[in-house]
Design a protein around this motif. Structure first.
Motif, PDB file in Angstrom:
ATOM      1  N   THR A  57      37.944  40.220  14.937  1.00 51.40           N
ATOM      2  CA  THR A  57      36.548  40.577  15.137  1.00 51.40           C
ATOM      3  C   THR A  57      36.220  40.738  16.615  1.00 51.40           C
ATOM      4  O   THR A  57      35.261  41.406  16.989  1.00 51.40           O
ATOM      5  CB  THR A  57      35.633  39.504  14.533  1.00 51.40           C
ATOM      6  OG1 THR A  57      35.983  38.228  15.086  1.00 51.40           O
ATOM      7  CG2 THR A  57      35.804  39.432  13.021  1.00 51.40           C
ATOM      8  N   GLY A  58      37.001  40.079  17.467  1.00 50.68           N
ATOM      9  CA  GLY A  58      36.851  40.150  18.916  1.00 50.68           C
ATOM     10  C   GLY A  58      38.120  39.605  19.540  1.00 50.68           C
ATOM     11  O   GLY A  58      39.047  39.201  18.833  1.00 50.68           O
ATOM     12  N   TYR A  59      38.178  39.588  20.855  1.00 49.01           N
ATOM     13  CA  TYR A  59      39.368  39.064  21.521  1.00 49.01           C
ATOM     14  C   TYR A  59      39.560  37.593  21.144  1.00 49.01           C
ATOM     15  O   TYR A  59      38.608  36.819  21.074  1.00 49.01           O
ATOM     16  CB  TYR A  59      39.239  39.213  23.038  1.00 49.01           C
ATOM     17  CG  TYR A  59      39.414  40.642  23.496  1.00 49.01           C
ATOM     18  CD1 TYR A  59      40.675  41.215  23.584  1.00 49.01           C
ATOM     19  CD2 TYR A  59      38.300  41.425  23.824  1.00 49.01           C
ATOM     20  CE1 TYR A  59      40.827  42.536  23.993  1.00 49.01           C
ATOM     21  CE2 TYR A  59      38.451  42.743  24.227  1.00 49.01           C
ATOM     22  CZ  TYR A  59      39.724  43.289  24.312  1.00 49.01           C
ATOM     23  OH  TYR A  59      39.869  44.597  24.698  1.00 49.01           O
ATOM     24  N   PHE A  60      40.801  37.217  20.900  1.00 44.01           N
ATOM     25  CA  PHE A  60      41.107  35.870  20.436  1.00 44.01           C
ATOM     26  C   PHE A  60      41.018  34.884  21.598  1.00 44.01           C
ATOM     27  O   PHE A  60      41.622  35.087  22.650  1.00 44.01           O
ATOM     28  CB  PHE A  60      42.500  35.830  19.805  1.00 44.01           C
ATOM     29  CG  PHE A  60      42.624  36.762  18.630  1.00 44.01           C
ATOM     30  CD1 PHE A  60      41.880  36.556  17.488  1.00 44.01           C
ATOM     31  CD2 PHE A  60      43.462  37.858  18.679  1.00 44.01           C
ATOM     32  CE1 PHE A  60      41.966  37.417  16.403  1.00 44.01           C
ATOM     33  CE2 PHE A  60      43.563  38.724  17.611  1.00 44.01           C
ATOM     34  CZ  PHE A  60      42.815  38.513  16.470  1.00 44.01           C
ATOM     35  N   HIS A  61      40.260  33.809  21.409  1.00 44.79           N
ATOM     36  CA  HIS A  61      39.966  32.860  22.475  1.00 44.79           C
ATOM     37  C   HIS A  61      40.849  31.619  22.352  1.00 44.79           C
ATOM     38  O   HIS A  61      41.737  31.531  21.488  1.00 44.79           O
ATOM     39  CB  HIS A  61      38.484  32.492  22.454  1.00 44.79           C
ATOM     40  CG  HIS A  61      38.000  32.026  21.102  1.00 44.79           C
ATOM     41  ND1 HIS A  61      38.307  30.793  20.585  1.00 44.79           N
ATOM     42  CD2 HIS A  61      37.231  32.637  20.169  1.00 44.79           C
ATOM     43  CE1 HIS A  61      37.753  30.654  19.397  1.00 44.79           C
ATOM     44  NE2 HIS A  61      37.096  31.758  19.113  1.00 44.79           N
ATOM     45  N   ILE A  62      40.597  30.645  23.215  1.00 40.92           N
ATOM     46  CA  ILE A  62      41.459  29.463  23.254  1.00 40.92           C
ATOM     47  C   ILE A  62      41.282  28.576  22.031  1.00 40.92           C
ATOM     48  O   ILE A  62      42.117  27.697  21.785  1.00 40.92           O
ATOM     49  CB  ILE A  62      41.212  28.650  24.546  1.00 40.92           C
ATOM     50  CG1 ILE A  62      39.748  28.185  24.639  1.00 40.92           C
ATOM     51  CG2 ILE A  62      41.602  29.475  25.766  1.00 40.92           C
ATOM     52  CD1 ILE A  62      39.471  27.297  25.845  1.00 40.92           C
ATOM     53  N   GLY A  63      40.225  28.793  21.248  1.00 41.56           N
ATOM     54  CA  GLY A  63      40.098  28.090  19.982  1.00 41.56           C
ATOM     55  C   GLY A  63      40.997  28.693  18.923  1.00 41.56           C
ATOM     56  O   GLY A  63      41.704  27.983  18.195  1.00 41.56           O
ATOM     57  N   ASN A  64      41.019  30.029  18.812  1.00 42.04           N
ATOM     58  CA  ASN A  64      41.944  30.705  17.897  1.00 42.04           C
ATOM     59  C   ASN A  64      43.388  30.342  18.199  1.00 42.04           C
ATOM     60  O   ASN A  64      44.222  30.193  17.293  1.00 42.04           O
ATOM     61  CB  ASN A  64      41.800  32.225  18.017  1.00 42.04           C
ATOM     62  CG  ASN A  64      40.405  32.730  17.742  1.00 42.04           C
ATOM     63  OD1 ASN A  64      39.848  33.452  18.562  1.00 42.04           O
ATOM     64  ND2 ASN A  64      39.830  32.367  16.608  1.00 42.04           N
ATOM     65  N   PHE A  65      43.686  30.198  19.477  1.00 41.80           N
ATOM     66  CA  PHE A  65      45.058  29.947  19.928  1.00 41.80           C
ATOM     67  C   PHE A  65      45.615  28.653  19.333  1.00 41.80           C
ATOM     68  O   PHE A  65      46.836  28.527  19.140  1.00 41.80           O
ATOM     69  CB  PHE A  65      45.075  29.908  21.456  1.00 41.80           C
ATOM     70  CG  PHE A  65      46.422  29.695  22.083  1.00 41.80           C
ATOM     71  CD1 PHE A  65      47.480  30.534  21.800  1.00 41.80           C
ATOM     72  CD2 PHE A  65      46.621  28.651  22.980  1.00 41.80           C
ATOM     73  CE1 PHE A  65      48.723  30.346  22.399  1.00 41.80           C
ATOM     74  CE2 PHE A  65      47.850  28.451  23.579  1.00 41.80           C
ATOM     75  CZ  PHE A  65      48.907  29.299  23.293  1.00 41.80           C
ATOM     76  N   ARG A  66      44.753  27.690  19.011  1.00 43.63           N
ATOM     77  CA  ARG A  66      45.253  26.422  18.464  1.00 43.63           C
ATOM     78  C   ARG A  66      45.978  26.647  17.140  1.00 43.63           C
ATOM     79  O   ARG A  66      46.950  25.947  16.837  1.00 43.63           O
ATOM     80  CB  ARG A  66      44.112  25.421  18.277  1.00 43.63           C
ATOM     81  CG  ARG A  66      44.619  24.008  17.999  1.00 43.63           C
ATOM     82  CD  ARG A  66      43.533  22.955  18.043  1.00 43.63           C
ATOM     83  NE  ARG A  66      44.131  21.625  18.130  1.00 43.63           N
ATOM     84  CZ  ARG A  66      43.457  20.491  18.152  1.00 43.63           C
ATOM     85  NH1 ARG A  66      42.131  20.506  18.093  1.00 43.63           N
ATOM     86  NH2 ARG A  66      44.079  19.330  18.249  1.00 43.63           N
ATOM     87  N   ASP A  67      45.522  27.601  16.342  1.00 42.66           N
ATOM     88  CA  ASP A  67      46.184  27.911  15.076  1.00 42.66           C
ATOM     89  C   ASP A  67      47.641  28.318  15.321  1.00 42.66           C
ATOM     90  O   ASP A  67      48.570  27.813  14.672  1.00 42.66           O
ATOM     91  CB  ASP A  67      45.427  29.036  14.374  1.00 42.66           C
ATOM     92  CG  ASP A  67      45.793  29.187  12.913  1.00 42.66           C
ATOM     93  OD1 ASP A  67      45.033  28.704  12.059  1.00 42.66           O
ATOM     94  OD2 ASP A  67      46.838  29.802  12.622  1.00 42.66           O
ATOM     95  N   THR A  68      47.848  29.220  16.268  1.00 41.77           N
ATOM     96  CA  THR A  68      49.191  29.710  16.550  1.00 41.77           C
ATOM     97  C   THR A  68      50.052  28.636  17.200  1.00 41.77           C
ATOM     98  O   THR A  68      51.252  28.544  16.918  1.00 41.77           O
ATOM     99  CB  THR A  68      49.110  30.958  17.444  1.00 41.77           C
ATOM    100  OG1 THR A  68      48.263  31.932  16.825  1.00 41.77           O
ATOM    101  CG2 THR A  68      50.487  31.565  17.657  1.00 41.77           C
ATOM    102  N   VAL A  69      49.472  27.818  18.071  1.00 39.73           N
ATOM    103  CA  VAL A  69      50.243  26.743  18.704  1.00 39.73           C
ATOM    104  C   VAL A  69      50.735  25.753  17.645  1.00 39.73           C
ATOM    105  O   VAL A  69      51.887  25.301  17.694  1.00 39.73           O
ATOM    106  CB  VAL A  69      49.417  26.017  19.773  1.00 39.73           C
ATOM    107  CG1 VAL A  69      50.161  24.788  20.289  1.00 39.73           C
ATOM    108  CG2 VAL A  69      49.110  26.943  20.935  1.00 39.73           C
TER     109      VAL A  69
END
Length: 551
Positions: A57-69
């Motif tokens: 929906t928009g650029y992925f932020h440091i909150g989204n990044f936790r999922d990938t980490v």
């Protein structure tokens, strides 16, 4: 290190939500606990697939990044145990554009209700930006292209859901879901199976539709946006609800594990409500869920959110921290816990101080060793000998903000730390000073009057021939007076660092220049006369901002 994840003597976490949140706290790290569950569930030859998914929906932020980490750390734990594992990054670009976002984002004007991927240039730009950040932080493997696609057999896959739905990848499974809509509705506690699907209108492309008849072969609907009454015979236009979409992909892709925010794991949440679908329809266990808490800003109670733009983003973290420290920020605490990230002096220096202590503890502490192995394959000894970030920032101040002379000074003071890691730390310090540090310490707010503290320090420096600066019982007000004279700020680098870098005589001249002429040569204002034979490193320094006094 890879003990079985069992509840022993109350070791499991006692938190609301029961099983989805239970952890074996005796495990050296939470990622090892989830990895052991997966290893116990699947035979040795099985490739364990971990999905991390997000909607562009928009650029992925440091909150989204936790999922990938979280996915990355569990994957590292599995490979460390000798198990085959891979990560599937799924971009949910078949989700619709929210009307509220279309109304406020000119780039999405007119796209409300249509798939995110319809604005192909925008969706591609957002996804490629995130993939580039994952590559820079060391998560995306080298064999992935700019769209995250990899050769067969790679430990990484990237899927785009618009592409997979529209290509017919899920067609047969979709037909079965449509056929069994009534049964699935009962399992999910819904009254009508038609409510589990939405049709993207064949005429206007929006999903604001009402399904009148639904079967395995077709869906007859009416579009509220354009008024069309049509029949969609291709399941690719019939999008299941999130709960069914997730179950479909788990079954089709053979997903074994997925991180999820705790709001998706509480009682009554999607993860909780879909269990009957797995138990009584798919006939397979639900994937192992890795629940995680929120990433919050440096201050306040709100979570980091990119729905309105502005980040911060992974690239902002990488501008001031090395990749291993970025991953450590996410991995050091329990995944269930919220944590804060910020770029102010407290957060910045605090992160470096804590990381340096961690790196020095790796040889002697088991949990530190386990965590380092999850983070990186590099030797921690190379980072354990680096000077603290406060000293690095102080060296930059002493050399007018220029990296090359500051690096030479640090190499002389810390010979075991010379090399690329020290140069990297200097670059990160310089970036922080030019961005986040610049607005924290405006010099105009500090009085410029000098007094006895400056007079006394000048005399002491003129007579001093030892290392560092002469020590004295200086008060907070004394330091304010000294740093006000040097930089026009209330705080600054250690006086020892300044004296070592500049020499006591040059530091005394800088103080005297402000006392006698109102000039600040360390901020680009020249001395009345240049010192003959003075070091060339100190000519024409640029304005720099001060940092909290440390010691």
């Amino acid at each position: 290190m890879t003990r079985r994840a069992r509840v022993r003597g109350g070791a499991a976490a006692k938190v609301p939500g029961g099983g989805l949140h239970a952890q074996d706290r005796a495990a050296p790290h939470w990622a090892l606990d989830y990895a052991r569950r997966l290893a116990d569930r699947h035979p040795a030859h099985h490739r364990i697939l971990i999905q991390t998914s997000m909607s562009p929906t928009g650029y992925f932020h440091i909150g989204n990044f936790r999922d990938t980490v979280c996915a990355h750390l569990v994957h590292r734990a599995l490979t460390g145990m000798g198990r085959r594992s891979a990560i599937l990054l799924s971009f949910d670009d078949y989700d619709p554009v929210r009307e509220s976002q279309a109304a406020r984002d000119p780039e999405l004007a007119g796209h409300g209700g249509r798939p995110l991927a319809v604005h192909r240039e925008r969706a591609t730009r957002i996804c490629r930006t995130y993939l580039a950040e994952l590559r820079d932080v060391g998560i995306l493997p080298a064999d992935a292209d700019e769209d995250g696609r990899t050769p067969s057999g790679s430990r990484w896959e990237t899927h785009y859901q618009f592409e997979r739905y529209r290509s017919g990848e899920y067609r047969e499974r979709q037909r079965r879901l449509q056929r069994d809509a009534g049964r699935l509705a009962r399992l999910l506690g819904k009254d009508d199976g038609r409510d589990l699907f939405a049709v993207y209108c064949l005429q206007c492309g929006r999903n604001d539709t009402e399904i009148h008849e639904l079967g395995a072969a077709a869906a007859r609907y009416r579009c509220r946006s354009c008024g069309a009454e049509l029949t969609a015979s291709d399941p690719a236009a019939v999008k299941p609800s999130w709960a069914l979409d997730w179950a479909l992909r788990v079954a089709h892709e053979h997903i074994d594990c997925e991180p999820a925010g705790q709001d998706h794991c509480s009682a009554g949440s999607t993860m909780d409500r879909t269990r009957p679908v797995y138990d009584h329809y798919l006939g397979r266990p639900q994937p192992v869920i890795v629940p995680y808490g929120l990433v919050r800003g440096e201050r306040g109670d709100g979570k980091v959110s990119g729905s309105r733009g502005g980040g911060p983003y992974v690239r902002d973290l990488l501008a001031v921290y090395p990749p291993v420290l970025v991953l450590w920020l996410y991995a050091r605490g329990n995944c269930l816990s919220d944590f804060r990230l910020g770029f102010g002096p407290g957060a910045f220096f605090g992160a470096y101080d804590a990381f340096d202590r961690f790196a020095r503890a790796v040889p002697d502490r088991e949990r530190a060793r386990v965590l380092w192995d999850l983070l990186s394959d590099e030797d921690p000894a190379q980072r354990a000998v680096l000077p603290g970030m406060r000293s690095v920032v102080g060296a930059l101040y002493a050399h007018g903000g220029r990296a090359a002379p500051a690096l030479r000074h640090l190499e002389r003071r810390h010979p075991h730390a010379a090399g690329e890691f020290l140069a990297e730390r200097v670059r990160h310090a310089q970036t922080w000073l030019r961005s986040h540090g610049r607005h924290r310490y405006p010099g105009t707010a500090v009085p410029t009057r000098t007094g006895p503290a400056v007079d006394r320090l000048i005399e002491q420096l003129r007579a001093h021939d030892g290392p560092g600066a002469p020590h004295d019982a200086r008060t907070r007000e004394d330091f304010r007076e000294i740093y006000g004279a040097l930089f026009g700020t209330a705080h600054g680098p250690r006086l020892d660092t300044l004296a070592d870098a500049l020499t006591p005589a040059v530091l005394a001249d800088a103080l005297a220049a402000h006392r006698d002429h109102g000039r600040r040569p360390l901020c680009g204002e020249p001395l009345p006369t240049e010192r003959p034979g003075g070091p060339s490193d100190h000519h024409d320094p640029v304005l720099q901002e001060a940092v909290p006094h440390a010691g």
